[in-house]
Motif scaffolding. Structure first.
Motif, PDB file in Angstrom:
ATOM      1  N   GLU A 149     -27.039  -8.095 -24.166  1.00 55.91           N
ATOM      2  CA  GLU A 149     -27.716  -8.711 -23.012  1.00 55.91           C
ATOM      3  C   GLU A 149     -26.808  -9.641 -22.217  1.00 55.91           C
ATOM      4  OE1 GLU A 149     -31.691 -10.226 -24.015  1.00 55.91           O
ATOM      5  OE2 GLU A 149     -31.623  -8.874 -25.753  1.00 55.91           O
ATOM      6  N   CYS A 150     -25.644  -9.131 -21.907  1.00 57.39           N
ATOM      7  CA  CYS A 150     -24.714  -9.919 -21.083  1.00 57.39           C
ATOM      8  C   CYS A 150     -25.015  -9.660 -19.609  1.00 57.39           C
ATOM      9  CB  CYS A 150     -23.271  -9.541 -21.402  1.00 57.39           C
ATOM     10  SG  CYS A 150     -22.124 -10.251 -20.213  1.00 57.39           S
ATOM     11  N   ALA A 151     -25.379 -10.713 -18.902  1.00 60.45           N
ATOM     12  CA  ALA A 151     -25.779 -10.573 -17.500  1.00 60.45           C
ATOM     13  C   ALA A 151     -24.599 -10.277 -16.583  1.00 60.45           C
ATOM     14  CB  ALA A 151     -26.488 -11.856 -17.049  1.00 60.45           C
ATOM     15  N   VAL A 152     -23.420 -10.723 -16.992  1.00 56.07           N
ATOM     16  CA  VAL A 152     -22.231 -10.470 -16.170  1.00 56.07           C
ATOM     17  C   VAL A 152     -21.891  -8.978 -16.210  1.00 56.07           C
ATOM     18  CG1 VAL A 152     -19.745 -10.895 -15.969  1.00 56.07           C
ATOM     19  CG2 VAL A 152     -21.313 -12.813 -16.356  1.00 56.07           C
ATOM     20  N   ARG A 153     -21.874  -8.442 -17.438  1.00 59.09           N
ATOM     21  CA  ARG A 153     -21.582  -7.018 -17.577  1.00 59.09           C
ATOM     22  C   ARG A 153     -22.625  -6.191 -16.810  1.00 59.09           C
ATOM     23  NH1 ARG A 153     -21.612  -6.558 -23.102  1.00 59.09           N
ATOM     24  NH2 ARG A 153     -23.603  -5.459 -23.032  1.00 59.09           N
ATOM     25  N   ALA A 154     -23.878  -6.617 -16.922  1.00 57.49           N
ATOM     26  CA  ALA A 154     -24.941  -5.897 -16.219  1.00 57.49           C
ATOM     27  C   ALA A 154     -24.722  -5.941 -14.709  1.00 57.49           C
ATOM     28  CB  ALA A 154     -26.300  -6.501 -16.582  1.00 57.49           C
ATOM     29  N   ALA A 155     -24.282  -7.087 -14.219  1.00 57.67           N
ATOM     30  CA  ALA A 155     -24.047  -7.224 -12.775  1.00 57.67           C
ATOM     31  C   ALA A 155     -22.904  -6.316 -12.325  1.00 57.67           C
ATOM     32  CB  ALA A 155     -23.739  -8.680 -12.423  1.00 57.67           C
ATOM     33  N   VAL A 156     -21.904  -6.171 -13.192  1.00 56.75           N
ATOM     34  CA  VAL A 156     -20.796  -5.268 -12.864  1.00 56.75           C
ATOM     35  C   VAL A 156     -21.333  -3.837 -12.792  1.00 56.75           C
ATOM     36  CG1 VAL A 156     -18.584  -4.313 -13.655  1.00 56.75           C
ATOM     37  CG2 VAL A 156     -19.045  -6.776 -13.898  1.00 56.75           C
ATOM     38  N   GLN A 157     -22.175  -3.494 -13.774  1.00 54.17           N
ATOM     39  CA  GLN A 157     -22.717  -2.131 -13.799  1.00 54.17           C
ATOM     40  C   GLN A 157     -23.593  -1.848 -12.581  1.00 54.17           C
ATOM     41  OE1 GLN A 157     -24.221  -2.276 -17.777  1.00 54.17           O
ATOM     42  NE2 GLN A 157     -22.205  -1.726 -18.614  1.00 54.17           N
ATOM     43  N   ARG A 158     -24.280  -2.861 -12.099  1.00 54.96           N
ATOM     44  CA  ARG A 158     -25.106  -2.671 -10.902  1.00 54.96           C
ATOM     45  C   ARG A 158     -24.274  -2.719  -9.620  1.00 54.96           C
ATOM     46  NH1 ARG A 158     -28.344  -6.551 -13.432  1.00 54.96           N
ATOM     47  NH2 ARG A 158     -27.635  -8.103 -11.930  1.00 54.96           N
ATOM     48  N   GLY A 159     -22.978  -3.014  -9.765  1.00 52.46           N
ATOM     49  CA  GLY A 159     -22.112  -3.070  -8.584  1.00 52.46           C
ATOM     50  C   GLY A 159     -22.201  -4.396  -7.845  1.00 52.46           C
ATOM     51  N   GLU A 160     -22.774  -5.415  -8.482  1.00 51.61           N
ATOM     52  CA  GLU A 160     -22.897  -6.718  -7.813  1.00 51.61           C
ATOM     53  C   GLU A 160     -21.667  -7.589  -8.017  1.00 51.61           C
ATOM     54  OE1 GLU A 160     -26.589  -8.537  -9.056  1.00 51.61           O
ATOM     55  OE2 GLU A 160     -27.682  -6.693  -8.547  1.00 51.61           O
ATOM     56  N   LEU A 161     -20.859  -7.214  -8.985  1.00 48.02           N
ATOM     57  CA  LEU A 161     -19.587  -7.924  -9.198  1.00 48.02           C
ATOM     58  C   LEU A 161     -18.475  -6.882  -9.157  1.00 48.02           C
ATOM     59  CD1 LEU A 161     -20.316 -10.446 -12.122  1.00 48.02           C
ATOM     60  CD2 LEU A 161     -19.719 -11.017  -9.769  1.00 48.02           C
ATOM     61  N   PRO A 162     -17.319  -7.247  -8.623  1.00 52.49           N
ATOM     62  CA  PRO A 162     -16.248  -6.246  -8.516  1.00 52.49           C
ATOM     63  C   PRO A 162     -15.716  -5.833  -9.893  1.00 52.49           C
ATOM     64  CG  PRO A 162     -15.523  -8.400  -7.673  1.00 52.49           C
ATOM     65  CD  PRO A 162     -16.967  -8.529  -8.008  1.00 52.49           C
ATOM     66  N   ARG A 163     -15.752  -4.523 -10.117  1.00 53.90           N
ATOM     67  CA  ARG A 163     -15.309  -3.996 -11.395  1.00 53.90           C
ATOM     68  C   ARG A 163     -13.842  -4.320 -11.661  1.00 53.90           C
ATOM     69  NH1 ARG A 163     -17.271  -0.581 -15.111  1.00 53.90           N
ATOM     70  NH2 ARG A 163     -19.146  -0.303 -13.878  1.00 53.90           N
ATOM     71  N   SER A 164     -13.010  -4.309 -10.614  1.00 57.23           N
ATOM     72  CA  SER A 164     -11.577  -4.539 -10.818  1.00 57.23           C
ATOM     73  C   SER A 164     -11.335  -5.936 -11.394  1.00 57.23           C
ATOM     74  CB  SER A 164     -10.828  -4.387  -9.499  1.00 57.23           C
ATOM     75  OG  SER A 164     -11.315  -5.322  -8.555  1.00 57.23           O
ATOM     76  N   ARG A 165     -12.071  -6.884 -10.887  1.00 52.49           N
ATOM     77  CA  ARG A 165     -11.900  -8.252 -11.385  1.00 52.49           C
ATOM     78  C   ARG A 165     -12.392  -8.356 -12.828  1.00 52.49           C
ATOM     79  NH1 ARG A 165      -9.627 -12.915  -9.710  1.00 52.49           N
ATOM     80  NH2 ARG A 165     -11.547 -14.124  -9.753  1.00 52.49           N
ATOM     81  N   TYR A 166     -13.504  -7.702 -13.105  1.00 51.39           N
ATOM     82  CA  TYR A 166     -14.058  -7.757 -14.456  1.00 51.39           C
ATOM     83  C   TYR A 166     -13.096  -7.120 -15.453  1.00 51.39           C
ATOM     84  CZ  TYR A 166     -17.252  -7.029 -18.379  1.00 51.39           C
ATOM     85  OH  TYR A 166     -17.827  -7.023 -19.616  1.00 51.39           O
TER      86      TYR A 166
ATOM     87  N   VAL B  30       0.857  -1.175   0.000  1.00 48.33           N
ATOM     88  CA  VAL B  30       0.000   0.000   0.000  1.00 48.33           C
ATOM     89  C   VAL B  30       0.898   1.232   0.000  1.00 48.33           C
ATOM     90  CG1 VAL B  30      -1.973  -1.069   1.132  1.00 48.33           C
ATOM     91  CG2 VAL B  30      -0.143  -0.111   2.533  1.00 48.33           C
ATOM     92  N   VAL B  31       0.373   2.327  -0.521  1.00 49.36           N
ATOM     93  CA  VAL B  31       1.012   3.651  -0.540  1.00 49.36           C
ATOM     94  C   VAL B  31       2.255   3.727  -1.441  1.00 49.36           C
ATOM     95  CG1 VAL B  31       1.843   5.611   0.814  1.00 49.36           C
ATOM     96  CG2 VAL B  31       0.115   4.069   1.787  1.00 49.36           C
ATOM     97  N   ARG B  32       3.309   2.968  -1.114  1.00 54.50           N
ATOM     98  CA  ARG B  32       4.547   3.050  -1.895  1.00 54.50           C
ATOM     99  C   ARG B  32       5.064   1.678  -2.254  1.00 54.50           C
ATOM    100  NH1 ARG B  32       6.306   7.166   1.800  1.00 54.50           N
ATOM    101  NH2 ARG B  32       7.480   5.621   2.934  1.00 54.50           N
ATOM    102  N   PRO B  33       4.882   1.118  -3.410  1.00 52.32           N
ATOM    103  CA  PRO B  33       3.957   1.612  -4.439  1.00 52.32           C
ATOM    104  C   PRO B  33       2.515   1.350  -4.031  1.00 52.32           C
ATOM    105  CG  PRO B  33       4.980  -0.451  -5.132  1.00 52.32           C
ATOM    106  CD  PRO B  33       5.597  -0.081  -3.835  1.00 52.32           C
ATOM    107  N   PRO B  34       1.569   2.103  -4.617  1.00 53.32           N
ATOM    108  CA  PRO B  34       0.166   1.914  -4.238  1.00 53.32           C
ATOM    109  C   PRO B  34      -0.355   0.540  -4.651  1.00 53.32           C
ATOM    110  CG  PRO B  34       0.377   3.476  -6.052  1.00 53.32           C
ATOM    111  CD  PRO B  34       1.759   3.135  -5.632  1.00 53.32           C
ATOM    112  N   LEU B  35      -1.435   0.173  -4.014  1.00 55.51           N
ATOM    113  CA  LEU B  35      -2.034  -1.131  -4.267  1.00 55.51           C
ATOM    114  C   LEU B  35      -2.481  -1.260  -5.724  1.00 55.51           C
ATOM    115  CD1 LEU B  35      -2.974  -3.707  -2.897  1.00 55.51           C
ATOM    116  CD2 LEU B  35      -5.082  -2.549  -2.266  1.00 55.51           C
ATOM    117  N   ARG B  36      -1.958  -2.299  -6.381  1.00 52.46           N
ATOM    118  CA  ARG B  36      -2.375  -2.565  -7.770  1.00 52.46           C
ATOM    119  C   ARG B  36      -2.760  -4.029  -7.873  1.00 52.46           C
ATOM    120  NH1 ARG B  36       2.639  -0.434 -11.196  1.00 52.46           N
ATOM    121  NH2 ARG B  36       3.672  -0.993  -9.245  1.00 52.46           N
ATOM    122  N   PRO B  37      -4.020  -4.329  -7.687  1.00 58.18           N
ATOM    123  CA  PRO B  37      -4.388  -5.748  -7.615  1.00 58.18           C
ATOM    124  C   PRO B  37      -4.394  -6.478  -8.963  1.00 58.18           C
ATOM    125  CG  PRO B  37      -6.095  -4.324  -6.629  1.00 58.18           C
ATOM    126  CD  PRO B  37      -5.176  -3.459  -7.435  1.00 58.18           C
ATOM    127  N   ALA B  38      -4.192  -5.770 -10.082  1.00 57.82           N
ATOM    128  CA  ALA B  38      -4.365  -6.442 -11.372  1.00 57.82           C
ATOM    129  C   ALA B  38      -3.474  -7.675 -11.544  1.00 57.82           C
ATOM    130  CB  ALA B  38      -4.125  -5.460 -12.512  1.00 57.82           C
TER     131      ALA B  38
END
Ligand code: GDP
Ligand code: ZN
Length: 391
Positions: free
Chosen positions: A361-378, A180-188
């Protein structure tokens, strides 16, 4: 196989100084010299301390960071019972061209590799492999057979992406270090490694180092919450500080008796953590950074080291090639399997074979947009998917 002598197991690498050694001896005597102590227990335990043998590979002055190769050469007397042609078991601690270094009972043997293995070094034989090796008539050693692997950590061969290079074999835990901080958290990078770890069969563990740089509890928990998706996947997330010691005891507990690899971006504190696990080894950070951090010495291959700490052995395989870890022959379908959190949504996608990218009509993308799946992982998923399609 010859009968093994009933000698005590030789001491593994022990980095303490003579002074510390004496203190330990005194402590042990006090502990053992109590009414009712079994005499045998006495002798056994004291014997090890009275005769420390090679304190650590290379002797008491050796620094950690040196491969186990510095261990005392096996003397003729110690080899007493080995007959020519007898195959015995050992573990590969380093690979060089045409030969490998094998550790057996704390001693290192340089072993020739038969051509069928030498030609495919890093795929047929790797650091961490358990092997059977034999004594030759000329006094040398030769690897006879590589025993089945429990796990592997691999990446594609840079020259030939279709070929797999095993960076380390029989790794129990892959410690993914982020800071964290130095270097900042980069979970990718974590996501990519998780896939590679899962495929090879080792256990992942995420270490969030440098938490001392987040003294404010609120700020800290906000930052750590970013790793929530991994906790939900069942990956342990361990906040720690190599500098101040937080989390180090827990890390040691999780690694004791096991073989680990530390991975992560340069500067996150991999060498500092390894250092913190074995403080009595009194390591020189600069030297360590050379070996672990900056990639200046990446010409050497992997090597296995023991971090002995009060009798608890932790094996660490140093794999310089690890930062380029790619994904070996992964299909988009397999990639989806490594994102199990998508699975509950996928059946609602319009297409059965939806890649969850730009399909309608991708349900996974929709779930990401609704915040139900973590955007970082997507986002990581999309990035990896993109890189697979380039290949
Ligand atoms: P590596 O490249 O991943 O092996 O990272 P190093 O272990 O060389 O550490 C990189 C820098 O971060 C060094 O200057 C360390 O002193 C510092 N560092 C490592 N661990 C910690 C920690 O827990 N807290 C703080 N504040 N700094 C740390
Ligand atoms: Zn979809």
């Amino acid at each position: 196989m010859t009968k093994r002598s009933r000698k005590k197991k030789p001491k593994r690498s022990k980095g303490h100084s003579r002074g510390q050694h004496q203190q330990k001896l005194v402590k042990k005597v006090q502990e053992l010299y109590r009414p009712g102590a079994e005499e045998a227990e006495w002798e056994d335990e004291l014997g090890e301390l009275v005769d420390p043998g090679p304190l650590r590979p290379g002797g008491p002055s050796a620094k950690r960071g040196e491969p186990a190769r510095e261990a005392t050469a096996a003397s003729a007397a110690e080899e007493e019972e080995r007959a020519v042609g007898d195959a015995v078991r050992g573990q590969v601690v380093e690979l060089l061209s045409g030969i490998c270094r094998i550790e057996r009972e704390g001693r290192i043997h340089d072993c020739a590799l038969p051509s069928r293995l030498a030609e495919e070094q890093q795929s047929r034989v790797a650091v961490g492999d358990d092997v059977l090796f034999e004594l030759l008539e000329n006094g040398g050693h030769r690897v006879h057979e590589v025993l089945p692997r429990r796990t592997t950590l691999s990446r594609p061969d840079p020259q030939n992406p279709r070929r797999q290079r095993v960076l380390a074999a029989n790794v129990d835990v892959v410690v993914q270090v982020v800071s964290v901080v130095r270097p900042p958290l980069r979970p990718a990078l974590v996501d990519r490694f998780l896939i590679a770890i899962e495929r090879g069969g080792a256990e992942p563990l995420i270490c969030v180092n440098k938490v001392d740089l987040l003294p404010d509890p609120e700020e800290r928990s906000r930052e750590l919450a970013r790793l929530g998706p991994y906790r939900e996947l069942g990956v342990p997330v361990l906040p720690c500080s190599a500098k101040e010691g937080e989390g180090i005891a827990e890390l040691r507990r999780r690694l004791t008796g096991r073989t680990a690899v530390f991975v992560g971006h340069s500067g996150v504190g991999k060498s500092s953590l390894v250092n913190a696990l074995a403080p009595e080894l009194d390591l020189e950070t600069g030297e360590l950074r050379d070996r672990w951090g900056t990639g200046r010495h990446t010409t050497t291959g992997s090597s296995l080291h023991h971090l002995a700490s009060d009798g608890d052995d932790i094996r660490v395989i140093d794999t310089p090639g690890i930062r380029e870890l790619g994904l070996f022959e992964l299909s988009p379908e397999e990639l989806r399997d490594h994102f199990p959190e998508f699975a509950p949504h996928a059946p609602q996608c319009r297409f059965n074979d939806c890649r969850h990218r730009d399909e309608p009509e991708c349900a996974v993308r929709a779930a990401v947009q609704r915040g139900e799946l973590p955007r970082s992982r997507y986002e990581t998923y999309l990035r990896i998917l993109g890189s697979l399609e380039e290949e």
